[in-house]
Scaffold this active site. Structure first.
Site, PDB file in Angstrom:
ATOM      1  N   GLU A  84       0.835  -1.192   0.000  1.00 27.50           N
ATOM      2  CA  GLU A  84       0.000   0.000   0.000  1.00 27.50           C
ATOM      3  C   GLU A  84       0.876   1.251   0.000  1.00 27.50           C
ATOM      4  OE1 GLU A  84      -1.366  -1.411   4.236  1.00 27.50           O
ATOM      5  OE2 GLU A  84      -1.874   0.718   4.008  1.00 27.50           O
ATOM      6  N   CYS A 116      -3.118  -4.136   4.477  1.00 25.69           N
ATOM      7  CA  CYS A 116      -2.012  -4.978   4.921  1.00 25.69           C
ATOM      8  C   CYS A 116      -2.109  -6.436   4.500  1.00 25.69           C
ATOM      9  CB  CYS A 116      -1.881  -4.925   6.443  1.00 25.69           C
ATOM     10  SG  CYS A 116      -1.534  -3.270   7.074  1.00 25.69           S
ATOM     11  N   THR A 206     -10.852   0.317  14.717  1.00 29.12           N
ATOM     12  CA  THR A 206      -9.989  -0.629  14.026  1.00 29.12           C
ATOM     13  C   THR A 206      -9.787  -1.916  14.853  1.00 29.12           C
ATOM     14  OG1 THR A 206      -7.895   0.188  14.969  1.00 29.12           O
ATOM     15  CG2 THR A 206      -8.682   1.273  12.969  1.00 29.12           C
ATOM     16  N   HIS A 239      -1.078 -10.982  11.928  1.00 29.79           N
ATOM     17  CA  HIS A 239      -0.740  -9.621  11.499  1.00 29.79           C
ATOM     18  C   HIS A 239      -0.545  -8.811  12.766  1.00 29.79           C
ATOM     19  CE1 HIS A 239      -0.571  -5.809   9.585  1.00 29.79           C
ATOM     20  NE2 HIS A 239      -1.653  -5.367  10.197  1.00 29.79           N
ATOM     21  N   LYS A 248      -3.468 -10.515  22.307  1.00 26.63           N
ATOM     22  CA  LYS A 248      -4.867 -10.458  22.731  1.00 26.63           C
ATOM     23  C   LYS A 248      -5.735 -11.408  21.904  1.00 26.63           C
ATOM     24  CE  LYS A 248      -8.483  -7.187  23.984  1.00 26.63           C
ATOM     25  NZ  LYS A 248      -9.499  -6.637  23.067  1.00 26.63           N
ATOM     26  N   ASN A 271       5.131  -1.941  12.635  1.00 26.13           N
ATOM     27  CA  ASN A 271       4.121  -2.514  11.752  1.00 26.13           C
ATOM     28  C   ASN A 271       4.556  -2.297  10.315  1.00 26.13           C
ATOM     29  OD1 ASN A 271       1.916  -3.319  10.305  1.00 26.13           O
ATOM     30  ND2 ASN A 271       0.475  -1.854  11.211  1.00 26.13           N
TER      31      ASN A 271
END
Lengths: 351, 133, 376
Positions: A84, A116, A206, A239, A248, A271
């Site tokens: 991207e 992503c 998000t 990811h 989490k 990231n």
């Protein structure tokens, strides 16, 4: 267990730029509480040099992937670049990397966009191309010089990196694809309008509606279809937009921390968007043993997630040292300050 | 438009990787690729790919200000001897001034050379960085 | 072989400087006016112009015709010469050839360059064009980078410290004090050289030529008796090319320059200490290498003889007189002419021989001219 595809990873490659900036330095400049940085489980992120971009980084990873694959490049029938942060909005990076690696003219080539997870989509496409016999090998590249509005919380994690995979016949693979499941919906959690230098995002939006919903659905869908349980997996790579979400979602899905940590690079790399999960997978492959099972779950805003189940073969050990390893690149680092970061990332307007 | 399209395109394979020449008459190897051997003038020259690995023979730290190349100052230029034998002059990247030394082992990497911003072509080519691992 | 002799019968120049108020046409008119005022009007058969950046900077091609128009020399033929930094001396050799071959009786050679039309980073972008664009300059590689590699190798090979190599620049500035046409007319010390801005380590600003404008004219003729002053005969010319630096066997040798010197000195047995010599010291390290190549001193020992050097670059050389690129070679001939005849300011010598050397980049090509005073 489930169906197995006659397709696997024949070679892999990674690229992490040499330069790092400490997250606390960015946070302190823009008034973010150090507690936030701690809660995101992030330490530093990789920064591409001023003469690097998604194409140059992708080339390096792709070259390593082909070296590890040990194949004749004339047999590569497809190349996909998931990114991207394309240097050209119109003109594929795929063709530049292809010619730089002497791939044959007769091939498929394209840059893919899905935030992503574009490279993850490319892996899905490659499964079809290879298992149908349409191509022998497919080269998948995930590469990004991730953008973030300076001063936005995203800047604490947006980083640069690349990973590449040669997908090919199961017989010569280091890990074969046991199963796959992709889950996609129209969920605008993060986007970048044409012409805009930086993306916008929905902050907390998000998390649950995007990252968690799609990954959980993809992974649960995979485990349901292939009758797999969390205990069946030795590694799980997600990811990684920050250092906390993979832990989490992984714990939520029933995986232990010990299975998540080896593939979690975000605290040290940031990231890297399309390279994020794929770099984690590369690291895992470099320490994996034959017979082990790996879960790979990508995520791309917009939004979607691919879940793959991979089983490692005997071939892996002999290929690890054939090219630069993720652990070598993690250690090969030089710290820069925000001034050099601004220069490298071209955040200043120059005439 | 300042950067020519065909001029770079036709030679792109020479820019995308290190390709050296070998004279089949006198046996010398050299960079860059030529049709005529610079040593014996033979036209019996063939191209061979180079691994792109070499070592630094000597180097300079350049502060020379060139219009269009201001982004990378100081720049490190090195005389590099490839493992296959030929010597070339190239730019070193991803290395601090304090780390450069004679004998440093380097590898060729693809980088942006120049671009006609914001709307023109990007030229990609080879620079050298210290080998990793 | 033609029996035409070729004589340098007159010369003129302007001080090398930044002439923001003068165009290239203005500078050429100035030097040609000075020439005609000293020798009167002479029928010129050919105009040769040495100007390197005509289309890079001046947006002008066929500049020799434009200048012929400007000077009122039409309908005479013209040509422009370009061989990189040695264009000026090549222009002289071409003028020599026209007369030697009988095509012309008198040739006016003019060198002109306007390096001040753009700021330095822009000019630097043009200066790297003497390297192979497709192999070197497209990578942003510059001549100064290549020369700095040489300097490091020289220092390493012969055991010199940075300070030991500063004497050339000091000497050039000292010489230039006496040359009224030199760009830089102030003394410098070795400490100042070493402390000046780094350009490409170890080369500092005071190791290399300054950027400036210039114009110089030289009148060549097959008759030495049409002027009242003494004249010089061009006895020998030589030109040579060589492969780029990275292909050379010995990176510290200057193969084209060596070929040129060998040819120039092949027929005349000369004691070089009696010759008025102008060499192409675009960078101080090249100055050392050139005089070693000439045989004035053994390899690696040049820095030790600089302080006593009494016949090399009396003009101040490229370092202090300046290097208006295409004009430089013409300046060199003009200076040697004046030094050996009417005087360059107060600089005047009775030597019978003059040797001029002009070079491009790191000896990519080299040009040489040997002149002899006719009254010797």
């Amino acid at each position: 267990m489930g169906r197995g595809l006659p397709v696997g990873i024949v070679g892999w490659g990674a690229y992490i730029p040499r330069y790092r900036i400490k997250i606390l330095e960015i946070a302190s400049l823009w008034g973010f509480d150090p507690q936030l940085v701690k809660s995101l489980n992030i330490e530093e992120k990789a920064v591409a040099n001023v003469d690097e971009d998604a194409t140059t980084m992708g080339w390096y990873a792709a070259r390593s992937a082909i070296t590890r694959a040990g194949i004749d490049v004339s047999e590569v029938g497809a190349i996909f670049v998931g990114t991207e942060s394309k240097p050209y909005a119109v003109k594929p990076s795929a063709t530049i990397i292809a010619d730089a690696l002497n791939l044959p003219n007769k091939k498929l080539a394209s840059d893919l966009e899905f935030a992503c997870r574009a490279a993850g989509e490319a892996i899905r496409i490659s499964l079809g191309l290879v298992s149908s016999g349409m191509v022998k090998y497919s080269l998948v590249v995930g590469s990004d010089t991730a953008q973030a509005n300076p001063g936005d919380v995203l800047e604490l994690t947006a980083a640069s990196g690349a990973a590449a995979y040669v997908i090919g016949p199961k017989e010569s693979s280091v890990a074969y694809f046991e199963g796959y499941y992709t889950y996609i919906s129209d969920t605008p959690d993060f986007w970048r309008r044409d012409g805009s230098p930086y993306p916008l995002h929905g902050e907390i939006f998000t998390d649950e509606p995007a990252y968690f919903t799609h990954i959980v659905n993809a992974v649960k869908g995979l485990m349901r279809e292939y009758s797999l349980k969390p205990e069946d997996f030795d590694y799980v790579v997600f990811h990684q937009p920050n250092g906390r979400f993979p832990l989490k979602v992984g714990l939520e899905l029933g995986f232990t921390e010990a299975k998540i940590l080896p593939g979690l690079l975000n605290p040290w790399v940031g990231n890297t968007y399309n390279a994020a999960a794929l770099l984690g997978l590369a690291r895992v492959l470099e320490e994996s043993k034959p017979g082990q099972r790996i879960l790979l779950a990508t995520f791309g805003s917009g939004a979607g997630s691919d879940a793959f189940s991979l089983v490692v073969t005997d071939e892996v050990k002999s290929k690890v040292d054939k090219a630069v390893k993720v652990t070598d690149m993690l250690m090969n680092k030089v710290y820069i300050d925000y001034g050099r970061y601004v220069k490298f990332r071209k955040l200043l307007v120059r005439v | 438009m300042r950067l020519s399209i065909p001029r770079f395109w036709r030679k792109r394979f020479d820019y995308y990787s290190v390709r050296i020449s070998e004279c089949l008459d006198c046996g010398r190897r050299f960079y860059p690729r030529r049709s005529v051997c610079p040593y014996c003038r033979s036209r019996n020259v063939r191209v061979i790919p180079s691994k792109g690995i070499g070592e630094v023979l000597t180097y300079t730290i350049s502060y020379y200000r060139l219009e269009g190349y201001e982004e990378v100052i100081p720049k490190i230029i090195a005389l590099i001897k490839l493992v296959e034998g030929p010597v070339l002059i190239g730019e070193l990247v991803d290395v601090d001034i304090s780390e450069v030394r004679e004998g440093l082992k380097v590898e060729a990497v693809l980088r942006r050379l120049k671009s006609e911003d914001p709307a023109g072509l990007i030229y990609y080519g080879i620079k050298f960085r210290p080998t990793v691992g | 072989m033609s029996s035409n002799n070729v004589y340098v019968i007159a010369s003129s120049m302007v001080r090398v400087s930044r002439y923001f108020s003068k165009s290239y046409k203005d500078l050429v008119i100035d030097v040609v006016n000075e020439l005609t005022s000293s020798v009167g009007s002479i029928d010129i058969d050919y105009l040769i112009v040495s100007n390197v950046f005509s289309d890079s900077i001046l947006e002008q091609l066929d500049i020799s015709t434009i200048l012929a128009q400007e000077l009122g020399l039409t309908p005479k033929p013209t040509l422009r010469v370009e061989t990189g930094e040695s264009s000026g001396l090549t222009a002289i050799t071409q003028g020599y050839s026209l007369i030697k071959s009988g095509i012309a009786d008198t040739v006016l050679v003019v060198g002109v360059e306007k390096c001040s039309e753009f700021p330095t980073p822009t000019m630097n972008k043009h200066f790297i064009k003497f390297l192979d664009y497709e192999v070197e300059s497209i990578y942003g590689l510059s001549i100064v980078n290549e020369v700095s590699l040489l300097m490091k190798m020289y220092m390493r090979k012969y055991g010199y410290g940075r300070d030991d190599l500063s004497s050339w620049s000091v000497k050039m500035h000292s010489n230039a004090l006496k040359n009224p046409y030199a760009q830089l007319r102030f003394l410098i010390t070795k400490e100042q050289v070493v402390r000046s801005q780094v350009v490409s380590d170890p080369i500092r600003l005071l190791d290399m030529y300054p950027v400036g404008d210039g114009a110089s004219a030289v009148l060549l003729s097959n008759r030495g008796d049409i002027v009242n002053n003494e004249v010089l005969e061009i006895v020998e010319i030589a030109q040579a090319t060589s492969q780029p630096l990275n292909l050379r066997e010995d990176l510290l040798s200057l193969p084209a320059t060596k070929t040129v010197f060998n040819k120039l000195l092949s027929k005349s047995k000369l004691d070089l200490n009696d010759v008025i010599i102008e060499v192409h010291d675009s960078y101080s390290i090249l100055g050392y290498l050139i005089i070693e190549e000439l045989g004035l001193v053994e390899r690696g020992r040049a820095p030790s003889i600089i302080d006593d050097l009494d016949n090399v670059n009396l003009s101040g050389g490229l370092k202090a007189r300046g290097h208006p690129i295409g004009a430089t070679g013409v300046y060199q001939v003009a200076e040697v002419f004046k030094i050996m005849t009417t005087g360059l300011g107060d600089i005047r010598r009775d030597s019978c021989w003059g040797l001029i050397h002009n070079m491009s980049a790191v000896d990519n090509n080299s040009v040489g001219v040997l002149v002899r005073r006719c009254s010797c």
